[in-house]
Write a protein that holds these residues in place. Structure first.
Motif, PDB file in Angstrom:
ATOM      1  N   LEU A  14      -9.572  -9.069  -4.627  1.00 36.31           N
ATOM      2  CA  LEU A  14      -8.390 -10.230  -4.529  1.00 36.31           C
ATOM      3  C   LEU A  14      -8.734 -11.190  -3.753  1.00 36.31           C
ATOM      4  O   LEU A  14      -8.477 -12.365  -3.905  1.00 36.31           O
ATOM      5  CB  LEU A  14      -7.263  -9.427  -4.421  1.00 36.31           C
ATOM      6  N   LEU A  15      -9.497 -10.896  -2.662  1.00 42.64           N
ATOM      7  CA  LEU A  15      -9.703 -12.060  -1.700  1.00 42.64           C
ATOM      8  C   LEU A  15     -10.356 -13.291  -2.172  1.00 42.64           C
ATOM      9  O   LEU A  15      -9.752 -14.266  -1.573  1.00 42.64           O
ATOM     10  CB  LEU A  15     -10.678 -11.412  -0.437  1.00 42.64           C
ATOM     11  N   PRO A  16     -11.168 -13.148  -3.005  1.00 43.82           N
ATOM     12  CA  PRO A  16     -11.780 -14.591  -3.494  1.00 43.82           C
ATOM     13  C   PRO A  16     -10.787 -15.568  -4.247  1.00 43.82           C
ATOM     14  O   PRO A  16     -10.903 -16.810  -4.141  1.00 43.82           O
ATOM     15  CB  PRO A  16     -13.177 -14.245  -4.526  1.00 43.82           C
ATOM     16  N   ASP A  17      -9.592 -15.147  -4.501  1.00 45.16           N
ATOM     17  CA  ASP A  17      -8.651 -15.602  -5.321  1.00 45.16           C
ATOM     18  C   ASP A  17      -7.485 -15.592  -4.801  1.00 45.16           C
ATOM     19  O   ASP A  17      -6.489 -16.340  -5.781  1.00 45.16           O
ATOM     20  CB  ASP A  17      -8.758 -15.079  -6.734  1.00 45.16           C
ATOM     21  N   ALA A  18      -7.136 -15.338  -3.780  1.00 40.85           N
ATOM     22  CA  ALA A  18      -5.615 -15.196  -3.252  1.00 40.85           C
ATOM     23  C   ALA A  18      -5.963 -15.173  -1.699  1.00 40.85           C
ATOM     24  O   ALA A  18      -6.792 -14.788  -0.964  1.00 40.85           O
ATOM     25  CB  ALA A  18      -5.032 -13.906  -3.741  1.00 40.85           C
ATOM     26  N   ASP A  19      -4.671 -15.645  -1.193  1.00 45.32           N
ATOM     27  CA  ASP A  19      -4.362 -15.474   0.170  1.00 45.32           C
ATOM     28  C   ASP A  19      -3.429 -14.238   0.106  1.00 45.32           C
ATOM     29  O   ASP A  19      -2.417 -13.961  -0.008  1.00 45.32           O
ATOM     30  CB  ASP A  19      -3.485 -16.605   0.574  1.00 45.32           C
ATOM     31  N   LEU A  20      -4.123 -13.221   1.011  1.00 45.68           N
ATOM     32  CA  LEU A  20      -3.801 -11.806   0.690  1.00 45.68           C
ATOM     33  C   LEU A  20      -3.271 -11.210   2.024  1.00 45.68           C
ATOM     34  O   LEU A  20      -3.579 -11.386   3.180  1.00 45.68           O
ATOM     35  CB  LEU A  20      -5.095 -11.020   0.232  1.00 45.68           C
ATOM     36  N   TYR A  21      -2.110 -10.545   1.862  1.00 38.22           N
ATOM     37  CA  TYR A  21      -1.451  -9.858   3.006  1.00 38.22           C
ATOM     38  C   TYR A  21      -1.246  -8.476   2.347  1.00 38.22           C
ATOM     39  O   TYR A  21      -1.260  -7.895   1.200  1.00 38.22           O
ATOM     40  CB  TYR A  21       0.035 -10.450   2.973  1.00 38.22           C
ATOM     41  N   ILE A  22      -1.148  -7.469   3.302  1.00 41.70           N
ATOM     42  CA  ILE A  22      -0.759  -6.006   2.972  1.00 41.70           C
ATOM     43  C   ILE A  22      -0.069  -5.293   4.162  1.00 41.70           C
ATOM     44  O   ILE A  22       0.028  -5.529   5.091  1.00 41.70           O
ATOM     45  CB  ILE A  22      -2.223  -5.336   2.838  1.00 41.70           C
ATOM     46  N   THR A  23       0.633  -4.234   3.383  1.00 40.04           N
ATOM     47  CA  THR A  23       1.546  -3.294   4.324  1.00 40.04           C
ATOM     48  C   THR A  23       0.481  -2.423   4.875  1.00 40.04           C
ATOM     49  O   THR A  23      -0.147  -1.658   4.299  1.00 40.04           O
ATOM     50  CB  THR A  23       2.618  -2.605   3.455  1.00 40.04           C
ATOM     51  N   ALA A  51       0.679  -1.354  -0.008  1.00 39.09           N
ATOM     52  CA  ALA A  51       0.007  -0.106   0.066  1.00 39.09           C
ATOM     53  C   ALA A  51       0.847   1.378   0.057  1.00 39.09           C
ATOM     54  O   ALA A  51       2.087   1.268   0.570  1.00 39.09           O
ATOM     55  CB  ALA A  51      -0.831  -0.044   1.204  1.00 39.09           C
ATOM     56  N   PRO A  52       0.695   2.166  -0.613  1.00 39.01           N
ATOM     57  CA  PRO A  52       1.164   3.446  -0.667  1.00 39.01           C
ATOM     58  C   PRO A  52       1.155   4.173   0.760  1.00 39.01           C
ATOM     59  O   PRO A  52       0.406   3.979   1.694  1.00 39.01           O
ATOM     60  CB  PRO A  52       0.168   4.244  -1.634  1.00 39.01           C
ATOM     61  N   MET A  53       2.333   4.948   0.968  1.00 35.08           N
ATOM     62  CA  MET A  53       2.489   5.704   2.216  1.00 35.08           C
ATOM     63  C   MET A  53       2.437   7.351   1.636  1.00 35.08           C
ATOM     64  O   MET A  53       3.550   7.710   1.494  1.00 35.08           O
ATOM     65  CB  MET A  53       3.437   5.480   3.154  1.00 35.08           C
ATOM     66  N   SER A  54       1.295   7.612   1.273  1.00 35.66           N
ATOM     67  CA  SER A  54       1.247   9.257   0.695  1.00 35.66           C
ATOM     68  C   SER A  54       0.277   9.846   0.921  1.00 35.66           C
ATOM     69  O   SER A  54      -0.593  10.294   0.422  1.00 35.66           O
ATOM     70  CB  SER A  54       1.215   8.839  -1.019  1.00 35.66           C
ATOM     71  N   GLY A  55      -0.169   9.894   2.300  1.00 34.37           N
ATOM     72  CA  GLY A  55      -1.288  10.822   2.774  1.00 34.37           C
ATOM     73  C   GLY A  55      -2.287   9.744   3.401  1.00 34.37           C
ATOM     74  O   GLY A  55      -3.021  10.286   4.366  1.00 34.37           O
ATOM     75  N   HIS A  56      -2.888   8.905   2.919  1.00 27.72           N
ATOM     76  CA  HIS A  56      -3.813   8.045   3.262  1.00 27.72           C
ATOM     77  C   HIS A  56      -3.378   6.742   3.841  1.00 27.72           C
ATOM     78  O   HIS A  56      -2.361   6.174   3.727  1.00 27.72           O
ATOM     79  CB  HIS A  56      -4.694   7.747   1.920  1.00 27.72           C
ATOM     80  N   TYR A  57      -4.490   5.879   4.455  1.00 22.69           N
ATOM     81  CA  TYR A  57      -4.139   4.805   5.084  1.00 22.69           C
ATOM     82  C   TYR A  57      -4.128   3.660   3.953  1.00 22.69           C
ATOM     83  O   TYR A  57      -4.722   3.902   3.079  1.00 22.69           O
ATOM     84  CB  TYR A  57      -5.202   4.468   6.257  1.00 22.69           C
ATOM     85  N   ALA A  58      -3.658   2.393   4.465  1.00 25.06           N
ATOM     86  CA  ALA A  58      -3.976   1.207   3.803  1.00 25.06           C
ATOM     87  C   ALA A  58      -5.143   0.994   3.277  1.00 25.06           C
ATOM     88  O   ALA A  58      -5.407   0.591   2.202  1.00 25.06           O
ATOM     89  CB  ALA A  58      -3.163   0.105   4.292  1.00 25.06           C
ATOM     90  N   THR A  59      -5.977   1.543   3.958  1.00 23.52           N
ATOM     91  CA  THR A  59      -7.506   1.162   3.786  1.00 23.52           C
ATOM     92  C   THR A  59      -8.143   1.825   2.429  1.00 23.52           C
ATOM     93  O   THR A  59      -9.166   1.555   2.087  1.00 23.52           O
ATOM     94  CB  THR A  59      -8.441   1.853   4.873  1.00 23.52           C
ATOM     95  N   LEU A  60      -6.953   2.813   1.834  1.00 24.66           N
ATOM     96  CA  LEU A  60      -7.759   3.381   0.580  1.00 24.66           C
ATOM     97  C   LEU A  60      -7.721   2.046  -0.452  1.00 24.66           C
ATOM     98  O   LEU A  60      -8.246   2.336  -1.540  1.00 24.66           O
ATOM     99  CB  LEU A  60      -6.484   4.176   0.171  1.00 24.66           C
ATOM    100  N   LEU A  61      -6.968   1.104  -0.254  1.00 28.87           N
ATOM    101  CA  LEU A  61      -6.928   0.021  -0.829  1.00 28.87           C
ATOM    102  C   LEU A  61      -8.091  -1.112  -0.622  1.00 28.87           C
ATOM    103  O   LEU A  61      -7.894  -2.447  -1.283  1.00 28.87           O
ATOM    104  CB  LEU A  61      -5.617  -0.886  -1.098  1.00 28.87           C
ATOM    105  N   ARG A  62      -9.087  -0.648  -0.195  1.00 29.49           N
ATOM    106  CA  ARG A  62     -10.082  -1.425   0.442  1.00 29.49           C
ATOM    107  C   ARG A  62     -10.846  -2.424  -0.617  1.00 29.49           C
ATOM    108  O   ARG A  62     -11.015  -3.737  -0.527  1.00 29.49           O
ATOM    109  CB  ARG A  62     -11.122  -1.079   1.467  1.00 29.49           C
TER     110      ARG A  62
END
Length: 424
Positions: free
Chosen positions: A128-137, A111-122
């Motif tokens: 992606l969740l239905p098709d992947a075992d997902l991790y995020i920064t 996820a970006p560190m550019s002013g918003h939280y990682a939840t910007l990628l909600r």
């Protein structure tokens, strides 16, 4: 501007506007006024509701609120979050889908560190969740990190990514969105030299400034126009006494938000006036389109001063990644050392943040990588947000990225070459 008083003044303005909104909302909703209905009171109440929500969201980290993931058998699996690696400036977060066997695809979303939280990628996570075992920064707000935890600049960021990749193992596929693209490329090259067995299987870079000068934008022009001394004087402040990071030098989230909004001031002003009208007429809802977008957009976080300044100086002004001159701890990081990790770039033809040409430059830097392990895609008509969270992402880009991951998983399920889905 590098004073606590300046930081506290901005917080005071925000707090005052939140209080004014709450006051107007309470007055407009006063039961006695219902005896003599007055349109002015309804508008005052609507203005108060929108204003309070707007300024209150600026200091709240949004929840993930990930809906259950459906299975092929019709069952719904609840999604929870689990911290896999806990660090001072950011965590490695895992989305655990309860009761489901982990998919073959293991994906790290940077996820970006550019002013918003990682939840910007909600929305990206949900897709992606239905098709992947997902991790995020999951990066932390700098105002909440005590000064005793030390600094955090682009080199520290890169080493965090190195540690996260090592934790997940060599079967992971990495997707970097926007700002972290150049540093994720550098982290992969660092691993290629230091610990080749820990490299990810594939790397997808979406709308990132690998070579900011390849196609100049307002963002790159600003970076070149301002001197580092000017940026430090204008943008950097000390966290006030209200937060655990008191005294830390930061680029405040509220100041960043002012810059975001000023880029499209008329659009945002119209959006808020229209929302006030909808609330007054009883047409708005708690989770309507406006609130869903602005609850996330307005939630901003502080960046450490050293991260912001080193990003501008080393990525934009000096172009260290673009020139393959980036160093970590004084040691050169040679992107040409990447020889086994498949690399794909994704760009949007209408991206005004990282314009077409900036991200695809990564492929030319991977001089040690054979052509069959390089891929690119240019999404026609897509802007910056659309290439990772909008309609273009859902309909076109996401399937291509999943195909690319499958083609480079060691045992591809579709038997496709790495650049089979490349778009000229």
């Amino acid at each position: 501007m590098r004073y606590m008083a300046t930081y506290d003044l901005m917080e005071t303005v925000r707090n005052t506007n939140q209080w004014l909104g709450a006051t107007a909302l309470a007055m407009g909703a006063y039961p006695a006024f219902a005896l003599s209905p007055n349109p002015a009171l309804a508008w005052m109440q609507a203005w108060g509701e929108v204003t309070e929500r707007t300024f209150q969201r600026m200091i709240v980290k949004p929840d993930w609120n990930i809906p259950p993931v459906p299975s092929t058998g019709g069952e719904e699996h609840v999604v929870t979050t689990e911290i896999v690696v806990n660090r001072d400036f950011g965590d490695l977060l895992h989305f655990e889908v309860q009761g489901r066997k982990a998919p073959a695809r293991k994906v790290l979303l940077v996820a970006p560190m550019s002013g918003h939280y990682a939840t910007l990628l909600r929305s990206t996570v949900i897709s992606l969740l239905p098709d992947a075992d997902l991790y995020i920064t999951d990066w932390h707000n700098a105002r909440d990190i005590p000064v005793s935890c030390g600094k955090f600049d682009v080199e520290d960021y890169t080493l965090y990514l190195v540690d996260f990749m090592k934790e997940l193992g060599p079967d992971v596929h990495v997707i970097a969105v926007c700002q972290p693209a150049p540093l994720t490329l550098a982290a992969t090259a660092y691993l290629a030299d230091e610990d080749p067995k820990a490299q990810p299987r594939s790397l997808t870079l979406i709308g990132g400034p690998i070579d900011p000068d390849a196609t100049p934008t307002d963002v790159t022009d600003f970076g070149h126009r301002m001197t580092m001394g000017q940026l430090e004087e204008i943008m950097i402040q000390r966290v006030g006494f209200k937060y655990p990071g008191v005294g830390r030098m930061v680029y405040p989230g509220l100041l960043q938000l002012t810059s975001f909004i000023s880029m499209n001031a008329e659009t945002h002003f119209k959006a808020f006036t229209d929302q006030i009208s909808r609330v007054a007429q009883g047409e708005a809802a708690d989770h309507d389109k406006h609130n869903k977008f602005y609850d996330e957009y307005l939630a901003v976080m502080d960046m450490t001063a050293e991260f912001y300044l080193s990003t501008v100086e080393r990525i934009f002004k000096k172009g260290e990644i673009a020139k393959n001159q980036f160093t970590v701890g004084g040691k050169p990081v040679d992107i040409g050392k990447i020889t086994t990790v498949a690399v794909k770039t994704v760009e949007g033809s209408k991206d005004d943040i990282s314009a077409p040409g900036q991200c695809v430059a990564a492929l030319d830097l991977c001089t040690g990588l054979p052509d069959e392990k390089k891929a690119s895609h240019l999404e026609e008509g897509a802007g910056h947000y659309g290439i990772f969270a909008g309609k273009s992402w859902r309909r076109n880009i996401r399937p291509l990225v999943l195909d690319f991951i499958d083609a480079n998983s060691g045992t591809p399920r579709r038997g496709k070459a790495a650049n089979k889905n490349a778009a000229a």
